[in-house]
Design a protein around this motif. Structure first.
Motif, PDB file in Angstrom:
ATOM      1  N   UNK A 185       0.839  -1.182   0.000  1.00  0.00           N
ATOM      2  CA  UNK A 185       0.000   0.000   0.000  1.00  0.00           C
ATOM      3  C   UNK A 185       0.878   1.238   0.000  1.00  0.00           C
ATOM      4  N   UNK A 186       0.334   2.338  -0.524  1.00  0.00           N
ATOM      5  CA  UNK A 186       1.079   3.592  -0.537  1.00  0.00           C
ATOM      6  C   UNK A 186       1.186   4.128   0.869  1.00  0.00           C
ATOM      7  N   UNK A 187       2.258   4.852   1.101  1.00  0.00           N
ATOM      8  CA  UNK A 187       2.469   5.434   2.419  1.00  0.00           C
ATOM      9  C   UNK A 187       2.355   6.931   2.331  1.00  0.00           C
ATOM     10  N   UNK A 188       2.232   7.563   3.481  1.00  0.00           N
ATOM     11  CA  UNK A 188       2.155   9.013   3.516  1.00  0.00           C
ATOM     12  C   UNK A 188       3.532   9.647   3.601  1.00  0.00           C
TER      13      UNK A 188
ATOM     14  N   UNK B 181      12.974  -2.027  -4.148  1.00  0.00           N
ATOM     15  CA  UNK B 181      13.197  -1.513  -5.495  1.00  0.00           C
ATOM     16  C   UNK B 181      12.839  -0.036  -5.507  1.00  0.00           C
ATOM     17  N   UNK B 182      13.831   0.817  -5.776  1.00  0.00           N
ATOM     18  CA  UNK B 182      13.602   2.258  -5.899  1.00  0.00           C
ATOM     19  C   UNK B 182      13.505   2.591  -7.379  1.00  0.00           C
TER      20      UNK B 182
ATOM     21  N   UNK C 162       8.654  -1.082  -2.508  1.00  0.00           N
ATOM     22  CA  UNK C 162       8.870  -0.227  -3.671  1.00  0.00           C
ATOM     23  C   UNK C 162       8.871   1.228  -3.227  1.00  0.00           C
ATOM     24  N   UNK C 163       9.905   1.964  -3.653  1.00  0.00           N
ATOM     25  CA  UNK C 163       9.980   3.394  -3.394  1.00  0.00           C
ATOM     26  C   UNK C 163       9.990   4.129  -4.724  1.00  0.00           C
TER      27      UNK C 163
ATOM     28  N   UNK D  10       6.900   3.948  -0.467  1.00  0.00           N
ATOM     29  CA  UNK D  10       7.509   5.192  -0.016  1.00  0.00           C
ATOM     30  C   UNK D  10       7.644   6.139  -1.201  1.00  0.00           C
ATOM     31  N   UNK D  11       7.457   7.426  -0.928  1.00  0.00           N
ATOM     32  CA  UNK D  11       7.490   8.445  -1.973  1.00  0.00           C
ATOM     33  C   UNK D  11       8.518   9.499  -1.589  1.00  0.00           C
TER      34      UNK D  11
END
Length: 822
Positions: free
Chosen positions: A1-4, A499-500, A651-652, A673-674
């Motif tokens: 899931x996407x993170x903040x 994986x970035x 995944x970033x 992670x973004x």
């Protein structure tokens, strides 16, 4: 899931490096890991040598040295002094006009100074020049160029290069085995007659047995003795030393007993030599199959091409003679001989053999094509742009060769063991001899037990465990469009935990498009688009190209613009049909006193939340329309991220975009992670941060700004549609643009490392079990010889199983225009 989690970066400097000059030599005659290590040791002792790495499976030595301190002939001499050979090709060139002694001497002196030329023989009678070119160093085109520069006929016709040394060695092994088998058969018949009383009596006569075994010992078996002596002279010990000591001990004891009337053991020496030669023959066959990927890649390039002559006709010429700028005709169904650009014709080209892409790509004038790909159903005329060693196919072959020639880190363990293996085995054999002889008084049995210890030990399996698996794994990857730059990359990618990925061009298509538009009342959408394109048509900015591209797609006429200039950070201003036009962000309109319209149904807000860039257009001080320009998420991006999550890999996403856009894309994709608003050096800092947190990081990118991050990561991967800078900085290159290739690259790495570990385990367990059994007297020398002969064969065969590995597939085609917009 996407993170903040959204993070920003600051710049740091990147390290720089330098590379030394060097050469790669093909070495013949190596039989085990200790052979490779002894060559490495000797080369490293030469003045000016900074690196020497020998690959047993490929039979190559990678050497880096200072040419001011040591010359190539000295390095070659150091190798040959150990009893090994430096391989070369012999080629013959027809050179008319060398019918006088001064001309002959001139030709020889011109060519002898070229790199990689080992020997030159000019024949005035036949008008030919025979040149020995060191494999991997000497180049035929350099010889031809030197002759042309010296004023000799440039249209030289080289003879067919000499046969492949590996095939020659295989044929020699076959002959040796045939000879050994013929003279060992009488020994076996005599043994059967002695044990069972059957068979011809005359073959059991001691003189027949002794002569047969002696022929085997000093005929086919002489190769082991000769190489053992050469290694011992240089204080090296390898498998040849073990075999020579063991068989000579059995043969010598038999000769002594024959003289005093004691029991004979000629069957031991003859059988051991015959079985080991048979094992080496099978090993050579299997090793040849591990390197099949290179041969298959080289076979992709046709040997001939149809070139346009100055008068417009077509002539068939050797592909090697094609020069950049030549026009080549490629008929339907033919392979393309060189890299080039289509100048005539429209057709589809199948690139599956280079990139793994299952669908042919349409080509038209202006499109680029690569050597080795297959033309479809129509004839294409291409202009050669890269030929010979510069083609994409040649680059792929070099990359695979380099990957296969390097050592994976796990090989260091095998090297440490192999460096002390033979001395330890010899010590165990001496202990076995003393223990049995002193303990039982039966020195004949003691000698046979010691011989069994010497013969059963096999350092070959340790030496072949890693390089054969790397050869097969990298070859499988190359056939699926995955290029590993080194064996280390193959090993490291198997341990990736995060994986970035760069956003633009990697997770997204990198080709923004106009997704939506809203015009003021009484203004047509086409007018707004035309006015905006009029100002943007000279710009190379992605947003500008998207707007101009939309006019082409929709058939909108673009009026001429005048006095166009840029307001830095805001947009462009110009005059269209006498009216002042503004195209840019909200700040540009505010700066020129243009009021923004209300946000109907929160349209502008929704566009921004979805990750689109909002472009405002004003004319004569009034707002006339708004465009939403957005990139597309690649068709296989979501599936890829879900597949990575199933493998427990995080995944970033790294991007230079603003935080709102980054968050919109990241949440749509489901990344963990973004990291937003990053400069190129910031991406490298983020990678270092992730590694510090304990992740084993794979960085995937396609642009110049990704290069620092690709270098900083544990493993860097460049997407094939990216820039040359990114590809050069990466450890792995995906030749196809689809990022689902990441899964295939991870799978190949994981399975290859697993196979290496299996090989090392079996190589070690083989010696751990059989050497003690031989020392305790449970193995006869003949059984020990058979086990030793086939131990390395089993390791190579196990590596070959990688050729049948199943890789993840994807039907998504990135080249398709359809997809989700960001």
């Amino acid at each position: 899931m996407a993170t903040d989690t959204v993070e920003h970066g600051n710049g740091v400097s990147a390290p720089s490096g330098s590379a030394a000059g060097g050469v790669t030599l093909e070495i013949g005659g190596m039989t085990c890991a200790t052979c490779a290590l002894s060559i490495e040791k000797t080369l490293k002792q030469q003045p000016g040598v900074t690196k020497a790495q020998v690959n047993l499976a490929l039979e190559r030595a990678d050497i880096r040295f200072d040419a001011g301190q040591v010359a190539l002939p000295e390095l070659m001499h150091a190798v040959t002094q150990l009893g090994y050979t430096v391989r070369h090709d012999t080629v013959t060139l027809w050179v008319p006009g060398i019918d006088e002694e001064p001309l002959r001497q001139r030709v020889e002196s011109m060519l002898e100074v070229l790199d990689g030329v080992a020997n030159v023989r000019a024949n005035m009678t036949t008008g030919s020049v025979t040149v020995d070119l060191v494999r991997g160093v000497g180049r035929l085109d350099a010889v031809q160029a030197a002759l042309r520069q010296g004023g000799f006929d440039a249209e030289v016709a080289p003879a067919v290069p000499s046969s492949d040394p590996r095939r020659a060695e295989l044929a020699r092994a076959r002959r040796n085995f045939g000879m050994a088998l013929i003279f060992t058969l009488p020994v076996w018949v005599a043994m059967v007659h002695t044990l069972l009383g059957i068979g011809p009596t005359w073959l059991a006569m001691p003189i027949v047995v002794a002569l047969s075994a002696t022929v085997v010992q000093w005929g086919p078996g002489m190769s082991f003795t000769r190489r053992a002596w050469m290694n011992l002279r240089h204080r090296n010990a390898n498998m040849d030393v073990l075999v020579a000591l063991g068989t000579l001990a059995a043969w010598g004891l038999s000769v002594y007993d024959w003289g005093v009337g004691g029991p004979l053991y000629f069957d031991v020496s003859a059988t051991v030599i015959t079985l080991i030669i048979l094992g080496k023959y099978f090993e050579a066959l299997a090793k040849g199959r591990t390197g099949a990927a290179i041969a298959e890649l080289l076979a992709l390039q046709p040997h001939e091409a149809r070139r346009r002559t100055p008068v417009g006709d077509w002539e068939t010429v050797a592909t090697d003679s094609v020069q950049a700028g030549d026009q080549i005709q490629v008929r339907a169904g033919d392979r393309i001989p060189v890299d080039g650009e289509v100048v005539e014709g429209i057709g589809a080209v199948d690139k599956a053999m280079l990139t793994g892409e299952p669908m042919p790509q349409e080509k038209h004038p202006g499109s680029t094509v690569s050597a080795g790909t297959v033309n479809g159903s129509t004839t294409l005329i291409i202009e050669a742009t890269r030929v010979g060693h510069d083609t994409t196919l040649a680059h792929i072959v070099r990359t695979v060769e380099e990957a296969q020639a390097t050592k994976a880190p796990v090989q260091r363990f095998a090297d440490r063991v192999a460096s002390v293996f033979v001395p330890i085995v010899m010590g165990i054999a001496l202990i076995t001899l003393g223990a049995w002889g002193l303990g039982t008084g039966d020195w004949r049995h003691a000698i046979l037990a010691a011989v069994a210890v010497l013969v059963v030990a096999c350092p070959c399996a340790l030496g072949l465990a890693t390089p054969t698996a790397v050869m097969v794994g990298s070859g499988v990857g190359a056939k699926r469009g995955i290029l590993y730059r080194s064996g280390e990359a193959l090993e490291k990618v198997s341990g990736v935990t995060l994986v970035a990925m760069d956003k633009t061009g990697t997770l997204t298509a990198g080709r923004p498009r106009v997704q939506a538009m809203r015009a003021a009342e009484d203004v047509a959408d086409a007018e707004v688009l035309g006015w905006a394109a009029a100002l943007e048509q000279e710009s190379s900015h992605p947003l500008a190209r998207a707007i101009v591209g939309a006019t082409t797609e929709q058939g909108v006429r673009v009026p001429p613009a005048e006095d166009v200039y840029t307001e830095a950070g805001q947009g462009v201003v110009g005059t269209v049909n006498g009216a002042e036009v503004l195209v840019g962000n909200a700040a540009l309109l505010h700066a020129y006193g243009v009021s923004l319209p209300p946000d109907p149904e929160e349209t502008w807000t929704r566009w921004q939340q979805e990750g689109a860039t909002v472009v405002w257009v004003a004319r004569d001080g009034q707002w006339v329309g708004t465009l939403a320009v957005a990139d597309f998420v690649r068709d296989d991006a979501v599936d890829l991220i879900q597949a990575l999550h199933r493998r427990k890999i995080q995944v970033a996403m790294l991007t230079g975009d603003q935080t709102p856009t980054a968050e919109a894309v990241g949440h749509k994709l489901g990344v963990d992670r973004i990291f937003a608003e990053l400069m190129p050096q910031d991406k490298a800092r983020v990678i270092e941060q992730l590694r510090h947190e304990g992740y084993h990081v794979l960085m995937v990118g396609d642009g110049i700004n990704d290069a620092p991050a690709l270098v900083a990561a544990d493993v860097g991967m460049a997407v094939g549609s990216g820039t040359d800078v990114a590809i050069e900085a990466a450890d792995i290159t995906l030749m196809a643009p689809e990022i689902s290739g990441i899964l295939r690259a991870l799978t190949v790495g994981k399975k290859t490392l697993g196979k290496i570990r299996q090989n090392l385990f079996w190589a070690m367990i083989y010696n751990v079990i059989l050497i003690p059994l031989a020392a305790l007297g449970f193995l006869s020398p003949m059984i020990a010889g058979a086990a030793m002969a086939f131990s390395s064969v089993s390791v190579v065969t196990n590596s070959l199983l990688l050729r049948g590995m199943r890789l993840p597939t994807s039907e998504a085609q990135i080249s398709q225009p359809a997809g989700q917009h960001v």
